[in-house]
Design a protein around this motif. Sequence first.
Motif, PDB file in Angstrom:
ATOM      1  N   ARG A   4     -13.398  20.842  -2.663  1.00 44.54           N
ATOM      2  CA  ARG A   4     -12.045  20.520  -3.112  1.00 44.54           C
ATOM      3  C   ARG A   4     -11.059  20.408  -1.950  1.00 44.54           C
ATOM      4  NH1 ARG A   4     -10.890  24.569  -6.328  1.00 44.54           N
ATOM      5  NH2 ARG A   4     -11.664  23.634  -8.245  1.00 44.54           N
ATOM      6  N   GLU A   5     -11.059  21.412  -1.083  1.00 46.08           N
ATOM      7  CA  GLU A   5     -10.054  21.403  -0.013  1.00 46.08           C
ATOM      8  C   GLU A   5     -10.333  20.317   1.025  1.00 46.08           C
ATOM      9  OE1 GLU A   5      -7.174  22.820  -0.500  1.00 46.08           O
ATOM     10  OE2 GLU A   5      -8.051  23.606  -2.350  1.00 46.08           O
ATOM     11  N   ALA A   6     -11.631  20.061   1.267  1.00 46.14           N
ATOM     12  CA  ALA A   6     -11.973  18.978   2.201  1.00 46.14           C
ATOM     13  C   ALA A   6     -11.460  17.646   1.655  1.00 46.14           C
ATOM     14  CB  ALA A   6     -13.480  18.924   2.406  1.00 46.14           C
ATOM     15  N   PHE A   7     -11.595  17.484   0.350  1.00 47.97           N
ATOM     16  CA  PHE A   7     -11.082  16.272  -0.313  1.00 47.97           C
ATOM     17  C   PHE A   7      -9.561  16.192  -0.119  1.00 47.97           C
ATOM     18  CE2 PHE A   7      -9.462  14.576  -4.516  1.00 47.97           C
ATOM     19  CZ  PHE A   7      -9.753  13.241  -4.264  1.00 47.97           C
ATOM     20  N   GLY A   8      -8.885  17.309  -0.381  1.00 47.91           N
ATOM     21  CA  GLY A   8      -7.427  17.357  -0.192  1.00 47.91           C
ATOM     22  C   GLY A   8      -7.053  17.022   1.249  1.00 47.91           C
ATOM     23  N   ASP A   9      -7.821  17.553   2.215  1.00 46.85           N
ATOM     24  CA  ASP A   9      -7.525  17.268   3.620  1.00 46.85           C
ATOM     25  C   ASP A   9      -7.675  15.779   3.926  1.00 46.85           C
ATOM     26  OD1 ASP A   9      -7.062  19.929   4.030  1.00 46.85           O
ATOM     27  OD2 ASP A   9      -9.054  20.363   4.881  1.00 46.85           O
ATOM     28  N   THR A  10      -8.726  15.176   3.387  1.00 45.17           N
ATOM     29  CA  THR A  10      -8.949  13.745   3.632  1.00 45.17           C
ATOM     30  C   THR A  10      -7.772  12.922   3.124  1.00 45.17           C
ATOM     31  OG1 THR A  10     -11.320  14.029   3.481  1.00 45.17           O
ATOM     32  CG2 THR A  10     -10.493  11.813   3.092  1.00 45.17           C
ATOM     33  N   VAL A  11      -7.302  13.288   1.936  1.00 43.29           N
ATOM     34  CA  VAL A  11      -6.174  12.559   1.360  1.00 43.29           C
ATOM     35  C   VAL A  11      -4.942  12.703   2.261  1.00 43.29           C
ATOM     36  CG1 VAL A  11      -4.550  12.539  -0.577  1.00 43.29           C
ATOM     37  CG2 VAL A  11      -7.011  12.698  -1.004  1.00 43.29           C
ATOM     38  N   ILE A  12      -4.648  13.927   2.654  1.00 45.71           N
ATOM     39  CA  ILE A  12      -3.447  14.152   3.461  1.00 45.71           C
ATOM     40  C   ILE A  12      -3.590  13.491   4.838  1.00 45.71           C
ATOM     41  CG2 ILE A  12      -1.965  15.920   4.511  1.00 45.71           C
ATOM     42  CD1 ILE A  12      -1.814  15.746   1.417  1.00 45.71           C
ATOM     43  N   ASP A  13      -4.786  13.608   5.437  1.00 46.31           N
ATOM     44  CA  ASP A  13      -4.984  12.982   6.757  1.00 46.31           C
ATOM     45  C   ASP A  13      -4.798  11.476   6.679  1.00 46.31           C
ATOM     46  OD1 ASP A  13      -5.459  15.403   7.927  1.00 46.31           O
ATOM     47  OD2 ASP A  13      -7.656  15.254   7.850  1.00 46.31           O
ATOM     48  N   THR A  14      -5.374  10.869   5.658  1.00 42.53           N
ATOM     49  CA  THR A  14      -5.252   9.414   5.525  1.00 42.53           C
ATOM     50  C   THR A  14      -3.795   9.022   5.347  1.00 42.53           C
ATOM     51  OG1 THR A  14      -7.400   9.394   4.422  1.00 42.53           O
ATOM     52  CG2 THR A  14      -6.060   7.407   4.227  1.00 42.53           C
ATOM     53  N   LEU A  15      -3.123   9.750   4.500  1.00 42.63           N
ATOM     54  CA  LEU A  15      -1.741   9.397   4.211  1.00 42.63           C
ATOM     55  C   LEU A  15      -0.830   9.657   5.420  1.00 42.63           C
ATOM     56  CD1 LEU A  15      -0.121   8.223   1.958  1.00 42.63           C
ATOM     57  CD2 LEU A  15       0.258  10.520   1.037  1.00 42.63           C
ATOM     58  N   ALA A  16      -1.178  10.685   6.197  1.00 39.61           N
ATOM     59  CA  ALA A  16      -0.349  11.020   7.363  1.00 39.61           C
ATOM     60  C   ALA A  16      -0.375   9.894   8.396  1.00 39.61           C
ATOM     61  CB  ALA A  16      -0.809  12.333   7.983  1.00 39.61           C
ATOM     62  N   ASP A  17      -1.420   9.057   8.368  1.00 42.64           N
ATOM     63  CA  ASP A  17      -1.427   7.895   9.267  1.00 42.64           C
ATOM     64  C   ASP A  17      -0.285   6.945   8.948  1.00 42.64           C
ATOM     65  OD1 ASP A  17      -3.633   8.855  10.483  1.00 42.64           O
ATOM     66  OD2 ASP A  17      -5.050   7.422   9.586  1.00 42.64           O
ATOM     67  N   TYR A  18       0.138   6.942   7.699  1.00 45.72           N
ATOM     68  CA  TYR A  18       1.223   6.053   7.290  1.00 45.72           C
ATOM     69  C   TYR A  18       2.557   6.784   7.253  1.00 45.72           C
ATOM     70  CZ  TYR A  18      -2.605   3.051   5.715  1.00 45.72           C
ATOM     71  OH  TYR A  18      -3.737   2.277   5.659  1.00 45.72           O
ATOM     72  N   ILE A  19       2.483   8.105   7.053  1.00 45.09           N
ATOM     73  CA  ILE A  19       3.687   8.924   6.907  1.00 45.09           C
ATOM     74  C   ILE A  19       3.593  10.077   7.896  1.00 45.09           C
ATOM     75  CG2 ILE A  19       5.127  10.244   5.302  1.00 45.09           C
ATOM     76  CD1 ILE A  19       3.775   8.766   2.992  1.00 45.09           C
ATOM     77  N   PRO A  20       4.031   9.874   9.141  1.00 45.22           N
ATOM     78  CA  PRO A  20       3.792  10.889  10.183  1.00 45.22           C
ATOM     79  C   PRO A  20       4.407  12.253   9.880  1.00 45.22           C
ATOM     80  CG  PRO A  20       4.641   8.835  11.125  1.00 45.22           C
ATOM     81  CD  PRO A  20       4.694   8.675   9.651  1.00 45.22           C
ATOM     82  N   ASN A  21       5.529  12.290   9.164  1.00 47.18           N
ATOM     83  CA  ASN A  21       6.144  13.610   8.937  1.00 47.18           C
ATOM     84  C   ASN A  21       5.548  14.346   7.727  1.00 47.18           C
ATOM     85  OD1 ASN A  21       7.346  12.118   6.819  1.00 47.18           O
ATOM     86  ND2 ASN A  21       9.257  13.297   6.937  1.00 47.18           N
ATOM     87  N   LEU A  22       4.513  13.766   7.127  1.00 44.90           N
ATOM     88  CA  LEU A  22       4.026  14.322   5.864  1.00 44.90           C
ATOM     89  C   LEU A  22       3.609  15.795   5.987  1.00 44.90           C
ATOM     90  CD1 LEU A  22       3.372  13.740   2.882  1.00 44.90           C
ATOM     91  CD2 LEU A  22       1.049  13.171   3.589  1.00 44.90           C
ATOM     92  N   LYS A  23       2.774  16.077   6.993  1.00 45.41           N
ATOM     93  CA  LYS A  23       2.228  17.442   7.071  1.00 45.41           C
ATOM     94  C   LYS A  23       3.317  18.484   7.301  1.00 45.41           C
ATOM     95  CE  LYS A  23      -2.350  15.989   8.463  1.00 45.41           C
ATOM     96  NZ  LYS A  23      -3.353  15.866   9.518  1.00 45.41           N
ATOM     97  N   ASP A  24       4.396  18.077   7.960  1.00 49.06           N
ATOM     98  CA  ASP A  24       5.472  19.035   8.252  1.00 49.06           C
ATOM     99  C   ASP A  24       6.296  19.391   7.025  1.00 49.06           C
ATOM    100  OD1 ASP A  24       4.626  18.634  10.814  1.00 49.06           O
ATOM    101  OD2 ASP A  24       6.152  17.099  11.237  1.00 49.06           O
ATOM    102  N   ILE A  25       6.231  18.576   6.002  1.00 50.05           N
ATOM    103  CA  ILE A  25       7.139  18.811   4.879  1.00 50.05           C
ATOM    104  C   ILE A  25       6.431  19.328   3.627  1.00 50.05           C
ATOM    105  CG2 ILE A  25       8.899  17.169   5.664  1.00 50.05           C
ATOM    106  CD1 ILE A  25       7.755  15.101   3.753  1.00 50.05           C
TER     107      ILE A  25
END
Lengths: 395, 533
Positions: free
Chosen positions: B430-451
């Motif tokens: 589950r968490e690896a899946f969540g990480d993949t989603v966030i990592d992929t999206l962070a390529d388009y939204i650089p501030n994502l992980k910080d917020i």
Amino acid sequence: MAVGTPFHPRTSALNKSLNWRHWSGYFTAGCYHDFIQPEYAAIRNKAALIDVSPLYKYSVEGPGATALMQRVFTRDVSKCSPMQAIYTPWCDSGGQVMQEGTVFRLDDDSYQVNAAEPTMRWLRLNSAGLDLTIADRSAAVAALALQGPTSRRILNACFDGDVDGLRFFHLVAGTIGSVPVTVSRTGYTGDLGYEVWIPADRAIAVWDALLDVGQPHGITPCGILAMDVARVEAGFILIDVDYISAERALIPEHTSSPYELGLGWAVKLDKGNFVGRDALVAESARGAGRRVVGICIDWEPLEEIHAADNLMPDLPQLACREPVPVYAAEGQVGRVTTRCWSTLLKKYIGIATVEACYASPGTAVEMELTVNFRRRRVPAAVVQLPHFRPPRMRE
Amino acid sequence: MTKRYDAVVIGAGHNGLVCAAYLARAGKSVLVLERRHLVGGATVTEEVFPGFKFSVCSYVVSLMRPRIISELDLPRFGFELLPLDGTLSPTPDGDYLMRWHDAEETRRELARFSTADAEAYEQFGKLMYHLAMTVRPMLSATPPDPSSLAPANLAALASVGKTFGRNADHLYDLAKLMTMSSADFVEEWFESEPLLGSLSASGIIGTFLGPRSPGSAYVMLHHYMGEIDGQFRAWGLPRGGMGAVAESIAGAARSFGAEIRTAAPIERILVENGTARGVVLEGGEEVRADTVVSSLDPKRTFLGLVGAEHLDDEFVSAIKRYKIRGSSGKVNLALDALPRPTCLEGIEHKTGFPAESYLRGAISISPDIDYLERAYRDAKYGRFSRRPYMDIVLPTLADPSMAPPGKHVMSIFVQYAPYELAEGTWEQQREAFGDTVIDTLADYIPNLKDIILHRQVITPWDLEQKFGLTQGNIFHGELSLEQLFFLRPVAGWADYRTPLKKMYQCGSGTHPGGGVMGAPGRLAAQKILAEGA
Ligand SMILES: Cc1cc2nc3c(=O)[nH]c(=O)nc-3n(C[C@H](O)[C@H](O)[C@H](O)COP(=O)(O)OP(=O)(O)OC[C@H]3O[C@@H](n4cnc5c(N)ncnc54)[C@H](O)[C@@H]3O)c2cc1C
């Protein structure tokens, strides 16, 4: 979101009424003043400066260009000389009008097509096997309409091309200031007038120059609402108002042939093959089932109907685009698609579509009108278009 | 002696509630029994993190039938749709394609990629309009059985024929749509990658198909034919999240006298002599009713609650064959601030419009068809996509009540997440899946992980465990041609009846299928009432 045209820095400073209209995704001034009359009056008495940049413009160049023009347009483009313009409809394969617009022949193998709606796709679809290039110049070319009796004098004062020798529906190239422009003697007001085609990045300089030299000649920036009234008087139909583009129509009943739009004169069946010709041959033999006509609402009954409710006749100062039914004894026989009060003619006029047997001038019909919240029918007459056409338009 | 009901409805998903509302409106005594502590099923709002409300599963509304909204007067019970303006498709090179509500503005955006596409777009819209018009009447009608000669059935068949007749010009296109892949279908029209990507993506939502798999084109139509205020393809955000939709239907149902009990899981359906007599709750409580209606998916209903022993073998094997593979997951985020996509840096300077205005619609991570097809390939071999397709909304921009002031929630629908994993279990992944989603999206939204303040990751396994969706299939069964219309869920049983007397189905596993549409619930109620329940 809509964006400004190349003239936006100027038009937005002037448009104190904040009356903006959307036109092909651009903001265009509806009316700079509180009401359209000063601007309408400029069209007929002085010179109106109208930003018409949102028009779509395409350049078609190459050895196959003329063949494409002949294939797409219903008029005979071979009869159009270099630096001449023609007005023409174009149809789908069923002979139903997609659009109408102007075509400028710039040279033997070079054209500019001006359209109300995008038409790149249609030109491309029809250019199979032809040696030519088509470019969308809509954003690169800004356009100003300078319309009205003093427009010639204004151009003479700032443009180095031969304005006096420029005949109706012809073009001339030259400069205004240092900006290279093309001037066409065309327009959408039915008056003496010109359209100036300008590289978009130099647009402001031309606007400033025209306003500057135009001052003594009464040049007046004018919004598209005044132009809308002028075009009804001039009997010019408007796409998606007086007819629906075959491209956009959702059901067959919504489409129109050139004959139905009163553009039969612009269909040259004998020029060789073109898109929609077969269907149009059949229709020209059969006769169009309905017709675009002028309509003029009788004054006295209109006044009486209102007076019965103790009201003054309610006259649309702006061109009203809400279609209303037209009736004859048998029932509904058509619709009025645009109507307005002409301050010039002092008549309540409109553009209508009626069944062919009601299309002859003088036919008495009735138009639906809401008076005092009640639906009424007011007597009206079918009339010949245009409602107004001064000789100076062509002279 | 406990109360005996005219009808008991199993499951308070939106379809169960719609069915109950119509039955109650007709004067029947109705009891709805829901396993969870709240109503809604896949249409819920939950405060997963303090102060932040998530539309946990479904997140946007379009398919909901206007007839139901008006007949049940849902706005009176809190149904309110807020506009979703446009679709932003960021591209990997930092650019974007924006499709707005307004046609002219969309045309300009498309023209940056291709003038031909810009012009074809409206024509494509017109074709889809006609195709949607062709299927629209079928969304409000019980599918006729082509093998039956009963007069009512023939009339229904004739009416389908009439609709086709009226749209004869478009039958070729309809046939194409029914059989082609979404990629092939849109490639007949367009050339620019971001447009092809984001259009064909609507053909894979909720299905275990790739954009190049035949059959995916129909799924596109399924997502196109929704309508709001008379406009096809309009999607809206319910005020208060999706739960508000279910709550409004529950409100309508109660106003007609229906009773709704939550935390009331059904263990089995009482069957006597081939007739359904009521239900048995976990813990043994029995509720008797003249009619039993199940809104659960067909597998859960027949193989679970009824039991194969009460059904003939042919029917049981048809239900077993029914395809219900899960392919989707969801990540819901509580955000400290508004995300700042790379493609919108400096946008206000360029276009005059603030970045926020580009975020008020959907955000589609679907840069091109190959991207989607690669994502599918991973799933085919039992992995979640390494670079998944995502459909994202930020409901707080339209409805600030979903989070504390200045904070946001982000709903990320993710594909593909296959139910069956080649390695490990979903609990481990589950968490690896969540990480993949966030990592992929962070390529388009650089501030994502910080917020990110909180993240909720929902896998197909969670959809099954928590929401009762077999194999995590969001539509109670795939929307493939062989299980649509008079074949949904299985041939011969598309009219909401079941092989058991006095038992009906009303969930998304029946015609016209999944999505927050309400049509199955309404049509089932009509059938039940027509049969004189
Ligand atoms: C992640 C996700 C995203 C989606 N996004 C969208 C979207 O944006 N827009 C859209 O239109 N559609 C979307 N869908 C699809 C849509 O949500 C569903 O198709 C629809 O909500 C199904 O409604 P239903 O009433 O048929 O079934 P359900 O909502 O599944 O309702 C069935 C109910 O039965 C209950 N139940 C199960 N077992 C028992 C039992 N034994 N006893 C009692 N009760 C029981 C369940 O708890 C549930 O409440 C999405 C679905 C998912 C999962």
